[in-house]
Design an enzyme around this catalytic site. Structure first.
Site, PDB file in Angstrom:
ATOM      1  N   ASN A   9       0.858  -1.182   0.000  1.00  0.00           N
ATOM      2  CA  ASN A   9       0.000   0.000   0.000  1.00  0.00           C
ATOM      3  C   ASN A   9       0.893   1.231   0.000  1.00  0.00           C
ATOM      4  O   ASN A   9       1.469   1.589   1.022  1.00  0.00           O
ATOM      5  CB  ASN A   9      -0.908  -0.013   1.231  1.00  0.00           C
ATOM      6  CG  ASN A   9      -1.770   1.227   1.336  1.00  0.00           C
ATOM      7  OD1 ASN A   9      -1.921   1.986   0.371  1.00  0.00           O
ATOM      8  ND2 ASN A   9      -2.340   1.459   2.504  1.00  0.00           N
ATOM      9  N   LYS A  11       0.074   4.295  -0.339  1.00  0.00           N
ATOM     10  CA  LYS A  11      -0.582   5.478   0.231  1.00  0.00           C
ATOM     11  C   LYS A  11      -0.373   6.682  -0.690  1.00  0.00           C
ATOM     12  O   LYS A  11      -0.347   6.524  -1.919  1.00  0.00           O
ATOM     13  CB  LYS A  11      -0.104   5.724   1.664  1.00  0.00           C
ATOM     14  CG  LYS A  11      -0.276   4.474   2.534  1.00  0.00           C
ATOM     15  CD  LYS A  11      -0.007   4.708   3.988  1.00  0.00           C
ATOM     16  CE  LYS A  11      -0.217   3.407   4.775  1.00  0.00           C
ATOM     17  NZ  LYS A  11      -0.048   3.616   6.227  1.00  0.00           N
ATOM     18  N   HIS A  94      -9.458   0.981   5.141  1.00  0.00           N
ATOM     19  CA  HIS A  94      -8.197   1.240   5.839  1.00  0.00           C
ATOM     20  C   HIS A  94      -8.443   2.233   6.974  1.00  0.00           C
ATOM     21  O   HIS A  94      -9.278   3.136   6.859  1.00  0.00           O
ATOM     22  CB  HIS A  94      -7.163   1.789   4.866  1.00  0.00           C
ATOM     23  CG  HIS A  94      -5.777   1.796   5.412  1.00  0.00           C
ATOM     24  ND1 HIS A  94      -5.320   2.775   6.271  1.00  0.00           N
ATOM     25  CD2 HIS A  94      -4.743   0.931   5.241  1.00  0.00           C
ATOM     26  CE1 HIS A  94      -4.069   2.517   6.592  1.00  0.00           C
ATOM     27  NE2 HIS A  94      -3.681   1.410   5.985  1.00  0.00           N
ATOM     28  N   GLU A  96      -6.897   4.746   7.958  1.00  0.00           N
ATOM     29  CA  GLU A  96      -6.737   6.152   7.581  1.00  0.00           C
ATOM     30  C   GLU A  96      -7.972   6.679   6.863  1.00  0.00           C
ATOM     31  O   GLU A  96      -8.338   7.847   7.012  1.00  0.00           O
ATOM     32  CB  GLU A  96      -5.482   6.300   6.715  1.00  0.00           C
ATOM     33  CG  GLU A  96      -4.211   6.073   7.514  1.00  0.00           C
ATOM     34  CD  GLU A  96      -3.005   5.693   6.676  1.00  0.00           C
ATOM     35  OE1 GLU A  96      -1.947   5.433   7.268  1.00  0.00           O
ATOM     36  OE2 GLU A  96      -3.124   5.637   5.434  1.00  0.00           O
ATOM     37  N   GLU A 162      -4.892  -4.768  10.820  1.00  0.00           N
ATOM     38  CA  GLU A 162      -3.916  -3.716  11.038  1.00  0.00           C
ATOM     39  C   GLU A 162      -4.220  -2.985  12.330  1.00  0.00           C
ATOM     40  O   GLU A 162      -5.066  -2.084  12.357  1.00  0.00           O
ATOM     41  CB  GLU A 162      -3.945  -2.719   9.876  1.00  0.00           C
ATOM     42  CG  GLU A 162      -3.459  -3.293   8.558  1.00  0.00           C
ATOM     43  CD  GLU A 162      -3.076  -2.183   7.598  1.00  0.00           C
ATOM     44  OE1 GLU A 162      -1.980  -2.269   7.029  1.00  0.00           O
ATOM     45  OE2 GLU A 162      -3.845  -1.225   7.442  1.00  0.00           O
ATOM     46  N   GLY A 168       2.721   2.694  10.796  1.00  0.00           N
ATOM     47  CA  GLY A 168       3.614   3.827  10.591  1.00  0.00           C
ATOM     48  C   GLY A 168       4.248   4.371  11.856  1.00  0.00           C
ATOM     49  O   GLY A 168       4.831   5.454  11.841  1.00  0.00           O
ATOM     50  N   SER A 208       3.930  -1.990  10.452  1.00  0.00           N
ATOM     51  CA  SER A 208       5.386  -1.939  10.632  1.00  0.00           C
ATOM     52  C   SER A 208       6.075  -3.265  10.320  1.00  0.00           C
ATOM     53  O   SER A 208       7.048  -3.634  10.979  1.00  0.00           O
ATOM     54  CB  SER A 208       5.736  -1.462  12.044  1.00  0.00           C
ATOM     55  OG  SER A 208       5.224  -0.164  12.279  1.00  0.00           O
TER      56      SER A 208
END
Length: 254
Positions: A9, A11, A94, A96, A162, A168, A208
């Site tokens: 991904n 992003k 996701h 985000e 996730e 991140g 990560s």
């Protein structure tokens, strides 16, 4: 045995020229890899040029998001058919997207239905916040997200667990922690689709993951690959993760 998936991904990273350069570095190492499904998910601007580069390889292509409507006045959105014209996968739900763009379990569900109706394989993301994790709510949160997000859909999909607190941040759930939560997810999938079908659904870990720690995750019983963020932006890191996954497959087959 479930075929693992390593999905990158990207992003909101890489211009088209940068995307071409990155993929050109990956293709020689990934184009013929067997035993692992490899998927690249660049930003929307790079989907078409990267699709052309991936022709004739075994590397899949996915979008990072899409709308559930077939067309209409939805400025800035991608329709399902715009993705399926040259891609095979789409990342949905996701964290985000949920945090910054107001996505809910209900809108994720609409998108999963639309993706499947257009021949796309959705990679459906679930995961808890740090506060929810510390309050021992992980099981309840991911169970709710799965049950609501997959209501009435077919089993032709991929799940990505996730934990939001590990995306991140450099912090990663231990392989044992991740596997325990993924086992819970598989139990919820068994309630929805039946145990036999649930055993065939691939569930990825994301948060990560990098070349240096990938092996410990892929050695776990229920982790079927990874949704990679930062490491997917570096050709050598991403290729290493794919090859580590392949090594675990070969080990399991020996």
């Amino acid at each position: 045995m479930r075929t693992p998936i390593i999905a990158g991904n990207w992003k909101m990273n890489k211009t088209v020229s940068e995307a071409r350069e990155l993929v050109s570095e990956m293709i020689p190492f990934l184009k013929d890899v067997q035993g692992v499904t490899t998927v690249l998910c660049p930003p929307a601007s790079a989907l078409l040029p990267i699709a052309a580069m991936l022709e004739g390889t075994d590397i899949g292509l996915g979008a990072q998001n899409m709308h559930w409507e077939a067309n209409g006045a939805y400025t800035g959105e991608l329709a399902p058919a715009m993705v399926s014209e040259f891609g095979q996968y789409v990342i949905l739900g996701h964290s985000e997207r949920r945090e910054y763009f107001g996505e809910t379990d209900e809108t994720v569900n609409k998108k999963v239905h639309a993706a499947q109706a257009n021949g796309l394989i959705p990679i459906v993301c679930v995961g808890e916040t740090l506060e929810e994790n510390e309050a021992n709510q992980t099981s309840a949160i991911v169970s709710r997200q799965i049950q609501a997000g997959l209501a009435g859909v077919k089993s032709d999909l991929v799940i990505a667990y996730e934990p939001i607190w590990a995306i991140g941040t450099g912090r990663a759930a231990t392989s044992e922690m991740a596997n325990a939560t993924i086992k819970i997810i598989r139990e919820v999938l068994a309630d929805i689709f039946g145990n036999e079908v649930a055993q065939g659904i691939r569930i990825l870990y994301g948060g990560s993951v990098k070349g240096s720690n990938a092996a410990e995750y892929f050695a776990q019983s229920d982790i079927d690959g990874a949704l990679i963020g930062g490491a997917a932006l570096k050709a050598d890191d991403f290729v290493k993760i794919v090859y580590v996954s392949r090594a675990e497959v070969m080990k399991g087959n020996s």
